[in-house]
Design an enzyme around this catalytic site. Sequence first.
Site, short mmCIF file in Angstrom:
data_model
loop_
_atom_site.label_atom_id
_atom_site.label_comp_id
_atom_site.label_asym_id
_atom_site.label_seq_id
_atom_site.Cartn_x
_atom_site.Cartn_y
_atom_site.Cartn_z
N ASP A 1 -18.95 -15.22 18.59
CA ASP A 1 -18.35 -14.93 17.29
C ASP A 1 -18.04 -16.26 16.61
OD1 ASP A 1 -17.09 -13.85 15.08
OD2 ASP A 1 -15.24 -13.32 16.14
N ASN B 1 -4.97 -13.18 18.65
CA ASN B 1 -5.09 -11.74 18.86
C ASN B 1 -5.98 -11.44 20.06
OD1 ASN B 1 -4.88 -8.84 17.96
ND2 ASN B 1 -7.11 -9.13 17.93
N GLN C 1 -14.49 -9.65 22.94
CA GLN C 1 -13.22 -10.31 22.55
C GLN C 1 -12.03 -9.43 22.91
OE1 GLN C 1 -14.55 -10.69 18.49
NE2 GLN C 1 -14.21 -12.90 18.49
N ASP D 1 -8.37 -8.08 23.45
CA ASP D 1 -7.09 -8.41 22.79
C ASP D 1 -6.04 -8.82 23.81
OD1 ASP D 1 -8.30 -7.53 20.43
OD2 ASP D 1 -6.44 -6.60 19.71
N ASP E 1 -5.36 -16.31 12.80
CA ASP E 1 -6.48 -15.38 12.69
C ASP E 1 -6.04 -13.95 13.07
OD1 ASP E 1 -9.59 -15.16 12.59
OD2 ASP E 1 -9.03 -14.17 14.47
N LEU F 1 -1.48 -7.76 16.57
CA LEU F 1 -1.02 -8.29 17.86
C LEU F 1 -0.52 -7.21 18.83
CD1 LEU F 1 0.89 -11.57 16.83
CD2 LEU F 1 -1.55 -11.23 17.34
N GLU G 1 0.22 -3.03 19.95
CA GLU G 1 -0.29 -1.66 19.81
C GLU G 1 0.80 -0.66 20.16
OE1 GLU G 1 -1.70 -3.88 22.09
OE2 GLU G 1 -2.92 -4.68 20.46
N GLU H 1 -3.71 -14.69 8.22
CA GLU H 1 -4.93 -13.98 7.82
C GLU H 1 -4.68 -12.50 8.04
OE1 GLU H 1 -9.42 -12.72 8.56
OE2 GLU H 1 -8.08 -13.13 10.22
N HIS I 1 -16.27 -17.94 5.22
CA HIS I 1 -17.34 -17.85 6.23
C HIS I 1 -17.68 -16.41 6.58
CE1 HIS I 1 -13.53 -17.35 8.19
NE2 HIS I 1 -14.13 -16.89 9.28
N ASP I 2 -16.86 -15.45 6.17
CA ASP I 2 -17.12 -14.04 6.48
C ASP I 2 -17.82 -13.37 5.31
OD1 ASP I 2 -16.00 -14.06 9.04
OD2 ASP I 2 -13.97 -13.80 8.23
C1 NOJ Z 1 -11.46 -13.24 11.44
C2 NOJ Z 1 -12.50 -14.30 11.25
O1 NOJ Z 1 -12.45 -14.74 9.93
C3 NOJ Z 1 -13.85 -13.74 11.60
O2 NOJ Z 1 -14.84 -14.68 11.35
C4 NOJ Z 1 -13.84 -13.31 13.03
O3 NOJ Z 1 -15.08 -12.70 13.35
C5 NOJ Z 1 -12.70 -12.34 13.29
N1 NOJ Z 1 -11.46 -12.85 12.82
C6 NOJ Z 1 -12.56 -12.05 14.77
O4 NOJ Z 1 -12.16 -13.20 15.43
#
Ligand code: NOJ
Length: 887
Positions: free
Chosen positions: A83, A125, A192, A194, A224, A229, A231, A266, A331-332
């Site tokens: 990722d 996270n 990934q 948590d 991020d 965080l 649940e 974020e 970047h997303d």
């Molecule tokens: C937010 C990031 O901006 C994104 O690029 C990432 O894939 C996700 N968090 C998961 O980490």
Amino acid sequence: MNDVKTPAPVSAPDPAASTGLEGQDALWYKDAVIYQLNVKSFFDSNDDGIGDFKGLTSKLEYIRDLGVNTIWLMPFYPSPLKDDGYDISDYQNVHPQYGTLDDFRAMLNEAHRLGLKVITELVINHTSDQHPWFQAARTAPPGSPQRDFYVWSDTDQKYLDTRIIFTDTESSNWAWDPVAKAYYWHRFFSHQPDLNFDNPKVLEAVLQTMRFWFDMGVDGFRLDAIPYLVEREGTNNENLRETHAVIKQLRAAIDAHYENRFLLAEANQWPEDVREYFGDGDECHMAYHFPLMPRIYMAIAQADRYPIIEIMQQTPDIPDSCQWAIFLRNHDELTLEMVTSKERDYMYTTYAADLQARINLGIRRRLAPLMENDLDRIKLMNSLLLSMPGSPILYYGDEIGMGDNFFIGDRNGVRTPMQWSPDRNAGFSRADPQRLYLPPIMDAVYGYPSTNVEAQSRDPSSLLSWTKRLLAVRKTSRSFGRGARRFLRPGNRKILAYLREFGDDTILCVANLSRSAQPVELNLSSFKGRVPVEMLGRTAFPPIGELPYLLTISAYGFYWFRLTTDAEVPSWHEQIVSIDERPVLVLFDGWTSLFRDRVVPWRIGIAEKTRLQFETDTLPRYIETQRWYAAKGAAIERARFADHVLWQEGKVSWLVTLLDLEAAGEHASYFMPLALAWEERDEERVRNLSTAGVAKIRQQANVGVMGDAFADEIFCRSVVAAMAARKEVATSQGKLQFRKTSAFGRLAGKDFSTLKVERPRGSSSNTVVTIGERLILKGYRRLRTGSNPELEMGRYLTEVAHYPNCAPLAGALEYVANDGEARLLAMLQGYVANQGDGWTHSLEYVQRHLEQYRTTPAGDLAPVNAHEAYLALMRVTSGGVASTVFM
Ligand code: NOJ
Ligand code: CA
């Protein structure tokens, strides 16, 4: 003159200098302009095809010169990079492909030396499934602290109210681990897992990581994916109180041990939910405004300000110490999670007609392609980004209009190498092209052969040069980062207009969201008298008056105005104060009402009062607003008649006065001829005189106007006729002497009394009236004794030298006092069409030269004879005259 030296290139000012960033300002992030980049994409120092810290260090000056003051680095930690580094396998190290911890430290020190702050990522996270914590957890016994670093379940049927974020790749937030023989929770990719914040050891480990980087000198963290965080069953597992409790502990640790650091949340959430991440000023210092971003795109697609205004109105106030982070791209994908489904459809059809451009709930494209490479639209978007409330974030490459490539999978299409030059691999790396971490953009429009830093640095009109200029202008006002925001509501909805205000500083931003030129009328009456100065060109606009302020804006154009209290009004501007604003003067017996010795005895008292009102209020208030009044700003206490005459021609009479103006203890002599016009008798004269109206007047039921006689056609004609007749008119202390030159007949012609008289134009020292494009009558205002060089020179050039390249003198009106002292009141000249004047021409020439100089890259010096054309013109216009006169 070949010795005009080209000055040495001026380097960009230190970006920290004017923002206070260099000081210990705890609120520095409010003035931040952030440049987001990925180390791997920026510059490759060792030719292995991947950008690295040494490469970034070598490019920090580029970032500094751009005019930003903060950089945000995406994750650079050890990671399997499934990722792009947001899958971290070691929080306290650097991925070897980017260099070492020492390389990071060197980069950080150099950034600080250049006045740049550095923020990095705290991704807490989740970790990568390759993180030793996860590897240990899989094998640890259920219920043990190691196992409980993550969130486990025997079934994948828990937390079913939780949405899936990566809808294109994931079908559940649970994944089966065959080693642990249990499901683990993940909000993003299944690789990934948590972290489990119900385990106090997790928070402990996270705090340790935070300290590790802060101790090294990092200035802030982007948190991020922070809403997820903790649940709890029965919730959607976003923004839970328990999650906020974790953030408060991070913040408390910062406040206890560090100064001038910050947290950026974020949280891709609606404004009311993001608001919670500021807490009472005890959680994050900053948070992204996710809902605003797509609405900026929507507003310009629909040519309607509504989406922006609407979301800003739904945005709650935040604590004083907090700040929004705003952005156009990152970047997303351009996420459309924070819009309604209808709005999403609209955005997709407008901006991602090609289905390949869509991913998850968003659009994987960069700014320039989204704007179809329309420079005007790109600039407009940036102008909004840099002027809306918050600290703006620029995504690397968008400053040169880089393109994207959505065929290369996931969000990689917007993460391609920075385009430095037209050289191999965009100047990013000297590796074999096959070895690059991603191919650079190569298409004909956005590809690196045409779109690159090197080319745009040499081009003063490039997007890069423009972006630098806009950033430099933004830095001149703290209102952008810290000011309040107030929307204006002009009738034309295609126009977005808002004020940014901080202390005495007020900025007006006006943007045309549509593809065609638009007019707009702005209600700025609360700023009456201020002079708007356009900030990019530093051009003064006409002052704000009573009426709505009219602007026309080109397609996708925008203005940033500083609403100044001290800037000069543009020299060509004529201020017409509506006659309605003038006081009423009761003239019971015409002009006579002002003279105690000319009225019947029982009116003496009223005449004295009228005169007092006239000298202490009516005249002063009028004169103070005139451009020709030299002591601008100084209130006139009294305008006394030093001398006067009631000059009568036929049925009309004027009160010709020489005034003694008293202001701030100083005395000065001014010329002020006055005319009266009555509505009953002559409406047209009333209309003309109203444009220079001193007072409304009334005599019984008859109303009219008293005004500057230069706005009275009959007065101007009578002056010319008196010159023709070489009249002399006695005043109480001297005389008016009308003269003509030998050129009068040639210049005025026989029919001069029938010529059209234009409305007077005021300048900084006199009033000019054009008569039939044949003559110019110039009335002097501030009077000086002694010979007048303009008159003397005019006489000499016209009558003695017969010099053809000057405005020839036709006549003059002088005041000669009883003691013989003369003062020039008016001059009559032949009309020469206005071509501008040498002073303004020279000033503008120098300004243009300096501006060009500022934007020309070092090395591209102007040739030594660059100023020859200008100098030649000056020789003709000034040198010629001078040599004729003084021969
Ligand atoms: C937010 C990031 O901006 C994104 O690029 C990432 O894939 C996700 N968090 C998961 O980490
Ligand atoms: Ca490298």
